[in-house]
Write a protein that holds these residues in place. Structure first.
Motif, PDB file in Angstrom:
ATOM      1  N   THR A  37       0.832  -1.211   0.000  1.00 52.96           N
ATOM      2  CA  THR A  37       0.000   0.000   0.000  1.00 52.96           C
ATOM      3  C   THR A  37       0.858   1.249   0.000  1.00 52.96           C
ATOM      4  OG1 THR A  37      -0.105   0.010   2.394  1.00 52.96           O
ATOM      5  CG2 THR A  37      -1.896  -1.098   1.232  1.00 52.96           C
ATOM      6  N   PRO A  43      -2.107   0.412  -8.361  1.00 53.32           N
ATOM      7  CA  PRO A  43      -3.487   0.862  -8.435  1.00 53.32           C
ATOM      8  C   PRO A  43      -3.971   1.214  -7.014  1.00 53.32           C
ATOM      9  CG  PRO A  43      -3.331  -1.482  -8.960  1.00 53.32           C
ATOM     10  CD  PRO A  43      -1.943  -0.965  -8.786  1.00 53.32           C
ATOM     11  N   PRO A  44      -4.862   2.131  -6.847  1.00 54.40           N
ATOM     12  CA  PRO A  44      -5.542   2.848  -7.926  1.00 54.40           C
ATOM     13  C   PRO A  44      -4.854   4.147  -8.334  1.00 54.40           C
ATOM     14  CG  PRO A  44      -6.578   3.354  -5.856  1.00 54.40           C
ATOM     15  CD  PRO A  44      -5.405   2.488  -5.545  1.00 54.40           C
ATOM     16  N   LEU A  45      -3.690   4.453  -7.732  1.00 51.92           N
ATOM     17  CA  LEU A  45      -3.125   5.780  -8.004  1.00 51.92           C
ATOM     18  C   LEU A  45      -2.334   5.813  -9.310  1.00 51.92           C
ATOM     19  CD1 LEU A  45      -2.023   6.571  -4.369  1.00 51.92           C
ATOM     20  CD2 LEU A  45      -3.977   7.495  -5.616  1.00 51.92           C
ATOM     21  N   PHE A  46      -1.599   4.736  -9.567  1.00 54.01           N
ATOM     22  CA  PHE A  46      -0.792   4.651 -10.788  1.00 54.01           C
ATOM     23  C   PHE A  46       0.125   5.847 -10.973  1.00 54.01           C
ATOM     24  CE2 PHE A  46      -4.488   2.041 -12.257  1.00 54.01           C
ATOM     25  CZ  PHE A  46      -3.811   0.831 -12.211  1.00 54.01           C
ATOM     26  N   ASN A  48       3.483   7.809 -11.612  1.00 52.47           N
ATOM     27  CA  ASN A  48       4.577   7.389 -12.475  1.00 52.47           C
ATOM     28  C   ASN A  48       5.908   7.573 -11.773  1.00 52.47           C
ATOM     29  OD1 ASN A  48       5.669   6.342 -14.696  1.00 52.47           O
ATOM     30  ND2 ASN A  48       5.513   8.199 -15.946  1.00 52.47           N
ATOM     31  N   VAL A  53       7.581   0.348 -13.003  1.00 57.06           N
ATOM     32  CA  VAL A  53       7.398  -0.938 -13.671  1.00 57.06           C
ATOM     33  C   VAL A  53       7.817  -2.088 -12.759  1.00 57.06           C
ATOM     34  CG1 VAL A  53       8.078  -2.331 -15.629  1.00 57.06           C
ATOM     35  CG2 VAL A  53       7.626   0.111 -15.925  1.00 57.06           C
ATOM     36  N   TYR A  63       0.461 -10.816  -5.915  1.00 58.56           N
ATOM     37  CA  TYR A  63      -0.963 -11.127  -5.931  1.00 58.56           C
ATOM     38  C   TYR A  63      -1.248 -12.434  -6.662  1.00 58.56           C
ATOM     39  CZ  TYR A  63      -2.521  -6.932  -3.617  1.00 58.56           C
ATOM     40  OH  TYR A  63      -2.757  -5.984  -2.673  1.00 58.56           O
ATOM     41  N   PHE A  84      -9.551  -9.847  -7.333  1.00 60.59           N
ATOM     42  CA  PHE A  84      -9.975  -8.482  -7.690  1.00 60.59           C
ATOM     43  C   PHE A  84      -8.843  -7.483  -7.536  1.00 60.59           C
ATOM     44  CE2 PHE A  84     -14.486  -9.809  -7.428  1.00 60.59           C
ATOM     45  CZ  PHE A  84     -14.847  -9.330  -8.678  1.00 60.59           C
ATOM     46  N   GLN A  85      -7.987  -7.739  -6.553  1.00 61.39           N
ATOM     47  CA  GLN A  85      -6.863  -6.831  -6.399  1.00 61.39           C
ATOM     48  C   GLN A  85      -5.826  -7.041  -7.490  1.00 61.39           C
ATOM     49  OE1 GLN A  85      -5.622  -6.286  -2.181  1.00 61.39           O
ATOM     50  NE2 GLN A  85      -7.428  -7.525  -1.797  1.00 61.39           N
ATOM     51  N   PRO A  88      -6.566  -5.314 -11.792  1.00 63.46           N
ATOM     52  CA  PRO A  88      -6.087  -4.095 -12.439  1.00 63.46           C
ATOM     53  C   PRO A  88      -4.719  -4.270 -13.091  1.00 63.46           C
ATOM     54  CG  PRO A  88      -6.929  -3.606 -10.265  1.00 63.46           C
ATOM     55  CD  PRO A  88      -6.959  -5.088 -10.412  1.00 63.46           C
ATOM     56  N   THR A  91      -5.715  -5.642 -16.501  1.00 60.05           N
ATOM     57  CA  THR A  91      -6.558  -4.801 -17.362  1.00 60.05           C
ATOM     58  C   THR A  91      -5.976  -3.402 -17.533  1.00 60.05           C
ATOM     59  OG1 THR A  91      -7.831  -4.251 -15.413  1.00 60.05           O
ATOM     60  CG2 THR A  91      -8.695  -5.988 -16.821  1.00 60.05           C
ATOM     61  N   ASP A  92      -5.672  -2.725 -16.437  1.00 65.67           N
ATOM     62  CA  ASP A  92      -5.334  -1.313 -16.533  1.00 65.67           C
ATOM     63  C   ASP A  92      -3.897  -1.068 -16.953  1.00 65.67           C
ATOM     64  OD1 ASP A  92      -7.875  -0.989 -15.723  1.00 65.67           O
ATOM     65  OD2 ASP A  92      -7.387  -0.555 -13.630  1.00 65.67           O
ATOM     66  N   VAL A  93      -2.963  -1.876 -16.447  1.00 66.57           N
ATOM     67  CA  VAL A  93      -1.560  -1.623 -16.799  1.00 66.57           C
ATOM     68  C   VAL A  93      -0.982  -2.758 -17.637  1.00 66.57           C
ATOM     69  CG1 VAL A  93      -0.915  -0.059 -14.973  1.00 66.57           C
ATOM     70  CG2 VAL A  93      -0.946  -2.500 -14.534  1.00 66.57           C
ATOM     71  N   ARG A  96       1.546  -1.886 -20.176  1.00 67.81           N
ATOM     72  CA  ARG A  96       2.863  -1.370 -19.768  1.00 67.81           C
ATOM     73  C   ARG A  96       3.781  -2.469 -19.257  1.00 67.81           C
ATOM     74  NH1 ARG A  96       1.466   2.939 -15.492  1.00 67.81           N
ATOM     75  NH2 ARG A  96       3.714   2.816 -15.082  1.00 67.81           N
TER      76      ARG A  96
END
Lengths: 265, 1007
Positions: A37, A43-46, A48, A53, A63, A84-85, A88, A91-93, A96
């Motif tokens: 954390t 996630p969810p802040l991402f 940079n 990476v 995870y 669920f954790q 992301p 899907t989201d990154v 990258r």
């Protein structure tokens, strides 16, 4: 460095994981999650950050292990939480990061879990999110085929598929699936028959002994009655009669409208 | 890479929601704090997990901050789901995390919700009075935070508004005292409390607080304090202030005291004024013997004549008395003045002088009416007499009556009663000589002789002359009442007494009238009922139940009606306190009492625009079985809404299209009452079709209402005024018109030109308080449906449209000020002319519709109206309003502006301003254009644009030029009527004072 610290911790976790020391694993994992954390790139802040990476990769691996661990300790809730954790990261990154070898395995597991929990709608939602190539993957394909058999009612095919599981972790869910199938059959029988002889019921519900059947009835369907060598399904309660038309109220309302119309200036 | 990273966004809150289920509290906290920032985007996803978050909030082991975080999150989700109640209760749980200063929809919505909630809780607690303080302290904290923030940000008005609504007087006080412009905020607050605080008790609390704040100020605004105190009915407070000011060394303070007194008088609260007057202590020099230590209690209220050496204020020892002698002399002098003002005499006298010398009534109109009316038709004959009285109300000009004695003598019986009473209207306010004026008609002790009708009328007339200022005449009227058993005379005496003793709640008079009532005579009883109401206006005394009981007992409808109205009058301005009585009356079996109930509603909530009352009235207007009740219910709306005239046309517009003519009539009068004198466009548009209604009495009501709306509006401001005047003339001249609408037209022409074209109907004083007499007058006036003589009550609602500046001696000095608008907008309507005169082309107003026959007739009378023409001819040639006076400034030294002000030739384009000279006619619409010249010699004490204003003399050493001081003959004959009246002055009027118009000779109408 935080990253280093986390990696060391993770190494310890992996060691314990290989040794199947699940208690240690769970402890370490919990600490790892708290440590994660602190990374603002996750996630969810991402955000940079320079190590983004690496951090993302590490977190993803943690995870992924967590998901597998939850299967191993047969904890469905933990599985869902961890999945669920983890999601992301795919899907989201996903664009990258280099693709993960575990990805399809875990997605397949998730599909299987949904199937086991009989959450068919969510199953299809997940399925729609997958790409065509993903559908070709044996892990995914396995789950899809299972679902088809399940829907068709070809329960024997579902049960035999246990042998063709693509990964060892799948076995746990395949066992659970058998129970889901049994529940389905029980539900159908209830509707279809007024009663069944114990023998038929045992066969129908895929039990090897009467004892198992009786136990099952006692635990899952206490409303069934076992009498005179047969299982009597209580008829579903009469559906409630459709609501009465509120005629009196309507008449009153209409009358008052009429009165007010007359009164209108 | 960077761009890609920047574009990375979470696509779902699923991960975070899953994290909520983790066992480690730190993970939960992490999830919560992240969810908070994403809630705006992912609330649909989060909403499915609300139970989990709720359980986190309720988890005792969870840290305080975390729990508040959870509450805040839930609150936001509920907000998005539209569940504001749940959202609010969780926001309260969020404690400091709910930031009132945040500028977001969420916070705004919840804040208003919180305030609404708090307001409703507070007012519920206040109304039930028991088990108060059940308000959630967290809610209270939020509202307080909000209030503090408003105050800190300088948004005092908001803070005050919220504080008033929440019944947080402590916060209100804080807001006022901390504001940067205390005087301004206080004024705002008074306004707000008067217009938005519907519960009377609470309003009084607010006002009490305001007075407290006012008194703490370094330079208190005594004008406003006294207004508040009047509202609270605290005469001793006012008396103390006045006395302090009067005892001051400074003349300015005395001026201020006078100004306060005038402002109080404007609200026409007779009982209060008398009370204040009697509490002012007598000067010490007269009361040497009465220096007692225990002296601060003021004289008793009932002590009418304060000449009795009752008491003094200070106890600083008798030795000081002699030293302070000059001071005391000054105080004594001022005291006499202020007593004169408080008794209303000064203002009445000045008004009388103003109306007399500025009288612009158009006798030609009356003449036209008189000729077109058939002799045999007594309704129209009386209507003409009424119109004449109203047209000349308060001007003392009775030329028309004198010129037409023969014609007048056709009035018999009750018509004679009203003809005589009409004199009272014409001489309204002629306090000193009223009695001698009416002497020929009054009952002569025992001798009899005169007709009872004229005697009764004369008593009624005395009441009208002394309306609301009846101290001098009360006794006489009482004696007359007791000394007769003729019911017509009793009728007149009852009405007269009621008018003279309006609102004084005098028990002895009440008993006298009650004994008349108990004779159970229909004629006298009706007047007695109304009179009792007038006497008890706004007292809510238990006498009302006595009256109600008798109303149930008697057989006479007239008496019931009189009593019903009387009961309604007693609850004037009582608002909620009258609810039980109203309930009782509106549920009565007898339609006449229900009808009284409508009036009770109207008067109890007069001018409050109270929604509850409006709703009730609208309900009765469409549901009652009796036409009378329905008509009155609609009419009553006018009284409730007169403080917001723009509302009325909208509310009654549907009713004005009712199939029921009674409802239409009521709608017309409602608009007439509430929009009186405003000239409101919507009101006129609503009334116009009603003046062409198929039913005669609706036309009558609409014409009267239209006249009330258009009073003091001339054609230049609204072209429909000219059209209306022509319409009136056409109806009057039309042979085939119904008597009812003809009567309406005649009365309307009287009202539209009322008081010599110098008065308007005003139900609110300039401080936005209701004028008791005016409202009561209109309420009784609206009874003329049943009883024509009550038409005269309309004169009670007239107030002069004048600016009258006064100096320290309460004289009218010469003083000029600017009206920054085209003179033609506010000038007098052009006088009607006969078509033969040259100005006919220019002024087609009155002649368009006259037929050839009328022309011939008019020619025949050319010599008869010589008087009128003389004056009108002069007037019509100049463009300025006060042409005679407007020229005067030009030959004085002075302001640069005056150089171009004197009117030149007719061809010149109209100037965009005019200079007015004190006293001047200032119509309500003109008030906003009035400006005071900067380098003027006099400075007004307050920035009022009309009414009585005290002027501070900046150059006291120069000699003053006074106007309006001498007898009316010296003012350059503004009206033909005055010249005629002055010419007829009899030398016999020995008691005539210099500054009073001479009483005209008596004439006899009994032939």
């Amino acid at each position: 460095m935080d990253l280093k610290e986390v990696s060391q911790q993770f190494e310890r976790f992996k060691a314990a994981f290989v040794k199947n020391d699940f208690d240690t694993c769970a402890n370490l994992l919990s600490q790892l999650k708290v440590l994660l954390t602190k990374f603002r790139s996750l996630p969810p802040l991402f955000e940079n950050t320079p190590n983004a990476v690496n951090e993302l990769l590490l977190a993803r691996e943690i995870y992924e292990h967590a998901v597998v661990l939850s299967v191993k300790i047969e904890d469905q809730d933990a599985f869902e939480r961890d999945f669920f954790q983890l999601k992301p990261y795919y899907t989201d990154v996903g664009s990258r990061l280099p693709p993960s070898k575990q990805e399809y395995l875990i997605l397949g597991l998730n599909l299987l879990r949904l199937l086991v929990q009989n959450r068919i709608a969510e199953f299809h939602t997940e399925l729609e999110l997958l790409s065509a190539t993903a559908l070709e993957n044996p892990c995914i394909k396995h789950a899809v085929e299972l679902e088809q058999s399940f829907m068709e009612g070809a329960y024997n095919r579902v049960l035999t598929a246990r042998q063709t599981a693509p990964h060892e972790t799948y076995v746990y869910f395949m066992d659970l699936l058998a129970k889901t199938v049994r529940d389905e059959i029980a539900g159908c029988s209830e509707k279809a028959y007024d009663y069944l002889s114990i023998n038929d019921a045992r066969q129908m519900l895929l039990f090897s002994s009467d004892q198992e059947l009786l136990e099952y009835v006692k635990e899952e369907h206490p409303e069934w009655e076992v009498k005179n060598g047969s299982v009597i399904f209580q008829k579903a309660k009469e559906s409630t009669p459709c609501k009465e038309i509120p005629s009196l109220q309507l008449i009153n309302q209409t009358l008052s409208y009429a009165r007010e119309l007359e009164r209108i200036v | 890479m960077a761009a890609a990273a920047a574009a990375t966004m979470v696509s779902s809150a699923g991960g975070l929601l899953a994290m909520l289920n983790e066992s480690h509290p730190q993970l939960k906290y992490h999830a919560l704090s992240n969810l908070i920032s994403f809630v705006d985007q992912f609330w649909p996803e989060i909403s499915t997990s609300v139970p989990i978050i709720e359980s986190l909030y309720e988890d005792e082991e969870f840290g305080q901050h975390q729990r508040q975080l959870a509450a805040s999150l839930v609150s936001k989700v509920f907000y998005y789901l539209g569940e504001l109640n749940d959202s609010l209760s969780y926001a309260l749980g969020a404690g400091p995390l709910f930031d009132v200063s945040e500028d977001s929809d969420y916070v705004h919505t919840l804040l208003s919700k919180a305030i609404d909630e708090y307001v409703s809780l507070r007012s519920k607690a206040a109304e039930s009075s028991d088990e108060a303080a059940k308000v959630d302290p967290r809610l209270e904290a939020i509202v307080e935070r909000m209030l503090d923030k408003c105050i800190v940000d300088g948004k005092y008005q908001q803070a005050m508004g919220i504080a008033i609504e929440c019944r947080r007087l402590d916060k209100l006080e804080e807001a006022i005292t901390r504001s940067d412009n205390v005087h301004f905020t206080l004024a705002y607050c008074i306004n707000a409390s008067n217009s938005f605080v519907y519960r009377r008790e609470y309003r009084q609390e607010v006002l009490r607080l305001l007075v407290k704040v006012y008194e703490k100020l370094p330079s208190p605004d005594y004008l406003s304090i006294c207004q508040c105190l009047m509202f609270l009915f605290e005469p001793e407070g006012v008396a103390n202030i006045l006395e302090k000011l009067l005892r001051s060394e400074n003349n300015e303070d005395a001026l201020l005291a006078f100004q306060i007194a005038f402002d109080l008088v404007e609200n026409e609260h007779q009982a209060f004024l008398l009370n204040v007057r009697d509490r002012l202590s007598a000067p010490k020099s007269l009361t040497l013997e009465s220096v007692q230590p225990s002296s601060s209690d003021p004289p008793a209220a009932h002590n009418e004549n304060s000449t009795a050496p009752e008491d003094v204020q200070m106890t600083d020892g008798s030795s000081a008395v002699h030293d302070a002698d000059p001071k005391e002399a000054m105080y004594a002098e001022r005291l006499t003045k202020i007593k004169g003002i408080l008794s209303g005499e000064t203002s009445i006298q000045l008004t009388l002088q103003f109306l007399f010398s500025y009288n612009k009534s158009d006798l030609l109109i009356l003449k036209t009416i008189k000729q077109s009316v058939e002799m045999r038709n007594s309704v129209c004959h009386s209507a003409t007499i009424y119109a004449n009285a109203i047209m000349h109300a308060g001007t003392t000009v009775d030329t028309f009556l004198r010129d037409n004695l023969d014609w007048l003598s056709r009035a018999t019986n009750w018509a004679k009663f009203s003809a005589t009473a009409g004199l009272g209207v014409i001489h309204r306010g002629h306090l000193q000589q009223g009695r001698s004026l009416m002497a020929p008609y009054l009952p002569q002790g025992g001798a009899g002789g005169g007709s009872p009708y004229s005697e009764g009328g004369a008593l009624y007339a005395l009441g009208l002359i002394h309306a609301n200022h009846g101290e001098g005449i009360k006794q006489f009227l009482r004696d007359s009442l007791r000394g007769t058993n003729v019911e017509v005379i009793q009728h007149g005496a009852c009405l007269g007494l009621g008018l003279a003793a309006l609102g004084t709640a005098d028990d002895e008079i009440y008993d006298d009238i009650k004994s008349v009532l108990y004779t159970d005579s229909a004629v006298a009883g009706e007047a007695a009922g109304i009179s009792m109401g007038l006497l008890m206006v706004g007292t809510a005394s238990e006498k009302a139940s006595e009256m109600l009981a008798y109303a149930h007992e008697t057989q006479h409808e007239k008496i019931i009606r009189g009593l019903a109205l009387g009961i309604a009058l007693t609850v004037y301005g009582m608002e909620e306190e009258a609810d039980t009585l109203i309930e009782q009356m509106t549920r009565d079996q007898d339609p006449i009492l229900r009808y009284g109930g409508m009036y009770a509603l109207a008067l109890a909530y007069a001018g409050t625009a109270n929604n509850k009352a409006i709703r009730q009235l609208l309900h009765f207007a469409v549901s009652d079985v009796s036409d009378d009740v329905r008509r009155t219910a609609v009419l009553a709306l006018g009284f409730i809404l007169y403080s917001e005239p723009e509302q009325t046309p909208r509310i009654v517009s549907l009713l004005s299209e009712s199939y029921n003519p009674h409802v239409r009539y009521g709608a017309a009068l409602a608009v007439g009452i509430s929009c009186a004198g405003t000239g409101l466009g919507e009101a006129i548009s609503l009334l116009e079709p009603l003046t062409l209604d198929v039913v005669d009495f609706v036309r009558q009501g609409a014409l009267i209402a239209m006249a009330m709306v258009m009073i003091q509006i001339n054609e230049a401001s609204d072209s429909r005024v000219g059209k209306f005047r022509r319409q009136l003339e056409k109806i009057i001249l039309d042979k085939h018109e119904d008597a009812m609408s003809k009567m309406g037209a005649i009365l309307a022409s009287g009202i539209v030109d009322a008081g010599g074209r110098n008065v308007t109907i005003r139900l609110l004083s300039k401080t936005k308080h209701d004028k008791v007499t005016a409202v009561v007058g209109l309420a009784v006036f609206s009874q003329f449906w049943y009883w024509y003589p009550l038409i005269y009550f309309v004169s009670l609602s007239f107030s002069p449209t004048a600016f009258i500046g006064l100096n320290y001696d309460l004289k009218v000095p010469k003083f000029e000020f600017l009206s920054h608008a085209k003179p033609s907008l506010f000038e007098y309507p052009k006088p009607t002319t006969v078509p033969t005169t040259t100005s006919a082309v220019k002024l087609p107003t009155a002649v368009l519709s006259t037929s050839a026959k009328a022309k011939a007739r008019a020619k025949k009378e050319a010599e008869q109206k010589a008087n009128a023409e003389k004056s009108t001819g002069v007037e019509s040639s100049s463009s300025a309003v006060n042409s005679g006076k407007g020229k005067l400034p030009s030959d004085k030294d002075g302001e640069a502006m005056q150089v171009d002000s004197p009117p030149e030739k007719k061809s010149e384009p109209e100037p965009s301003f005019e200079i007015l000279t004190n006293p001047a006619r200032v119509v309500p619409a003109q008030e906003k254009f009035i400006k005071f010249l900067r380098d003027s010699r006099y400075l007004p004490m307050k920035s009022a644009r009309s009414g009585f204003v005290l002027l501070r003399d900046l150059r006291p050493n120069e000699p003053e030029v006074l106007t309006l001081t001498d007898s009316p003959t010296s003012t350059a004959s503004p009206a033909g009527g005055s010249a005629a009246a002055a010419g007829q002055q009899s030398s016999s009027s020995a008691m005539a004072v210099d500054d009073e118009p001479q009483p005209p000779q008596a004439f006899e109408i009994t032939s």
